[in-house]
Design an enzyme around this catalytic site. Sequence first.
Site, short mmCIF file in Angstrom:
data_model
loop_
_atom_site.label_atom_id
_atom_site.label_comp_id
_atom_site.label_asym_id
_atom_site.label_seq_id
_atom_site.Cartn_x
_atom_site.Cartn_y
_atom_site.Cartn_z
N HIS A 198 0.76 -1.25 0.00
CA HIS A 198 0.00 0.00 0.00
C HIS A 198 0.79 1.30 0.00
O HIS A 198 0.21 2.36 -0.19
CB HIS A 198 -0.96 0.02 1.19
CG HIS A 198 -1.89 -1.15 1.20
ND1 HIS A 198 -2.86 -1.34 0.22
CD2 HIS A 198 -1.98 -2.22 2.03
CE1 HIS A 198 -3.50 -2.47 0.48
NE2 HIS A 198 -2.99 -3.02 1.56
N HIS B 279 -3.21 -3.14 7.78
CA HIS B 279 -4.26 -3.49 6.82
C HIS B 279 -4.90 -2.21 6.30
O HIS B 279 -5.16 -1.29 7.06
CB HIS B 279 -5.29 -4.39 7.53
CG HIS B 279 -6.61 -4.50 6.82
ND1 HIS B 279 -6.78 -5.27 5.69
CD2 HIS B 279 -7.81 -3.94 7.08
CE1 HIS B 279 -8.05 -5.16 5.29
NE2 HIS B 279 -8.69 -4.37 6.11
#
Length: 128
Positions: A12, A119
Amino acid sequence: KETAAMKFQRQHMDSGSSLSSSSDYCNKMMKVRNMTQESCKPVNTFVHESLQDVQAVCFQENVTCKNGQQNCHQSRSNMHITDCRQTSGSKYPNCLYQTSNMNRHIIIACEGNPYVPVHFDASVEDST
């Protein structure tokens, strides 16, 4: 072994570029970051902010994650992100993605000590 925090950074974080300028960005990045190895990861978001700024979100507004867990946090400010979505016609091993640039608040799950992102949960538009 790759920790959850390291995996978050691999999947990410893309601090180097402020925005993905090319439509080919997702096709390249999903491959480079090993998200097309065994199958095509259908959706993934890259954040174009400093790791420090993203880690700081862990200490911002606490929100409930999509899965009901309580360890998600929403960024106070908008962040530059790129959404990568697998195109309908693409099949493994030829994973093809649609690239969308956005400016949104991010919601991430954090855990551990130090308390760090593990996450990417969602991104949301300004609620104003």
